[in-house]
Design an enzyme around this catalytic site. Structure first.
Site, short mmCIF file in Angstrom:
data_model
loop_
_atom_site.label_atom_id
_atom_site.label_comp_id
_atom_site.label_asym_id
_atom_site.label_seq_id
_atom_site.Cartn_x
_atom_site.Cartn_y
_atom_site.Cartn_z
CB ILE A 1 -2.34 11.77 8.16
CG1 ILE A 1 -2.14 11.29 9.78
CG2 ILE A 1 -0.83 12.20 7.59
CD1 ILE A 1 -0.81 10.44 9.97
CE LYS A 2 -2.96 18.28 1.38
NZ LYS A 2 -2.66 19.73 1.30
CB THR A 3 -2.46 10.02 3.08
OG1 THR A 3 -3.67 9.70 3.43
CG2 THR A 3 -1.77 10.09 4.46
CG LEU A 4 -2.96 9.59 -3.40
CD1 LEU A 4 -2.79 11.25 -4.23
CD2 LEU A 4 -2.30 8.49 -4.31
N GLY B 1 0.82 -1.23 -0.08
CA GLY B 1 -0.10 0.01 0.21
C GLY B 1 0.95 1.14 -0.01
CE1 TYR C 1 -12.60 7.45 5.47
CE2 TYR C 1 -13.60 6.04 6.77
CZ TYR C 1 -12.60 6.61 6.01
OH TYR C 1 -11.45 5.63 6.03
CG ASP D 1 -4.91 -5.35 -9.01
OD1 ASP D 1 -5.61 -5.13 -7.86
OD2 ASP D 1 -5.28 -5.35 -9.97
CB VAL D 2 -5.49 -6.67 -2.89
CG1 VAL D 2 -4.00 -6.39 -2.48
CG2 VAL D 2 -6.00 -5.16 -3.14
CE LYS E 1 -10.06 2.32 6.01
NZ LYS E 1 -8.61 1.52 5.68
#
Length: 254
Positions: free
Chosen positions: A192-195, A14, A156, A63-64, A163
């Site tokens: 957190i600021k992630t992609l 990931g 979300y 590729d999951v 989740k």
């Protein structure tokens, strides 16, 4: 202090870029002596991960969403590295238009896709690892979740539901893999600021709201999350089984 992951080999699934939580986990585990094996979904992501990882033998395509791809990846890992001591599953995906507004607007296909990539993939990965007898005894599987599994976080939507399913999967996998010495846990990471986060409508407000609700007024960092992952991969955590470990600096308390 001795490194707690010396001689351990751990798969990290990931990593998208240097801001990824998965990369923070990989860095923390490497600092504790682990050899990290990275999987990537496709050639585009391979180019991104290759900027961070120079050891090409430690990069494996997976590729999951494709069982054959998982089988091929784990066969390759088994041939190159033998057994491994853990897997970090930091994979999730939902269509951008499913991450905004009302849950009533969720499509059947979008809902199913989020569940497949974000939840079922953990079971698929654990299944393949078991078939190849890839994991040592003891071993650890850690996945990444978020508080939106428990609360209706704005926008979300299908990811929160996925989740929730992921966390239930952790408990069932922990039960069924326990006899083989494999423990399964999840880290519920703070925003957190992630992609991944930037795909959520109004993500700036979400990040600000999360920071305001931390115990000390400062957002959690990928390094802090990574350190918890390193602990869960180590033999210091053999008593933690089927748990959701919050690493959000207290946001879930309020």
């Amino acid at each position: 202090m001795a490194e707690i992951l010396t001689d351990k080999k751990i798969i990290v699934m990931g990593v998208a870029n240097k801001h990824s939580i998965a990369w923070g986990c990989a860095q923390a585990m490497a600092a504790q002596g682990a050899t990290i094996i990275y999987t990537y979904q496709n050639e585009r992501l391979k180019r991104s991960v290759s900027r961070l990882v120079k050891a090409t033998d430690n990069l494996v395509e997976c590729d999951v969403a494709d069982d054959n791809s998982i089988q091929d990846a784990f066969s390759t890992i088994h041939q190159r590295f033998g057994t491994v001591d853990g897997i970090v599953h930091a994979v999730a995906y939902a269509k951008k238009d499913e991450l905004g507004g009302s849950i009533l607007n969720a499509s059947r296909d979008g809902y199913a896709l989020a569940q497949d990539i974000s939840s079922y993939s953990l079971i698929a990965v654990a299944k393949a690892a078991s078939q190849f007898k890839l994991l040592t005894n003891p071993a650890s599987i850690v996945t990444l979740t978020y508080f939106g599994s428990e609360r209706a976080i704005p926008n979300y939507n299908v990811m929160g539901i996925a989740k929730a399913a992921l966390e239930a999967s952790v408990r069932y996998l922990a039960r069924d893999l326990g006899p083989a010495g494999v423990r399964v846990n999840a880290i519920s990471a703070g925003a957190i600021k992630t992609l991944a986060v930037t795909g959520i409508k109004g993500h700036g407000e979400l990040l600000k709201m999360s920071e305001d609700r931390t115990a000390d007024g400062n957002s959690v960092t990928v390094e802090q999350i990574g350190n918890t992952c390193a602990f869960l991969m180590s033999d210091l955590s053999t008593g933690a089984v089927g748990d959701i470990i919050y690493v959000d600096k207290g946001v879930h308390l309020i």
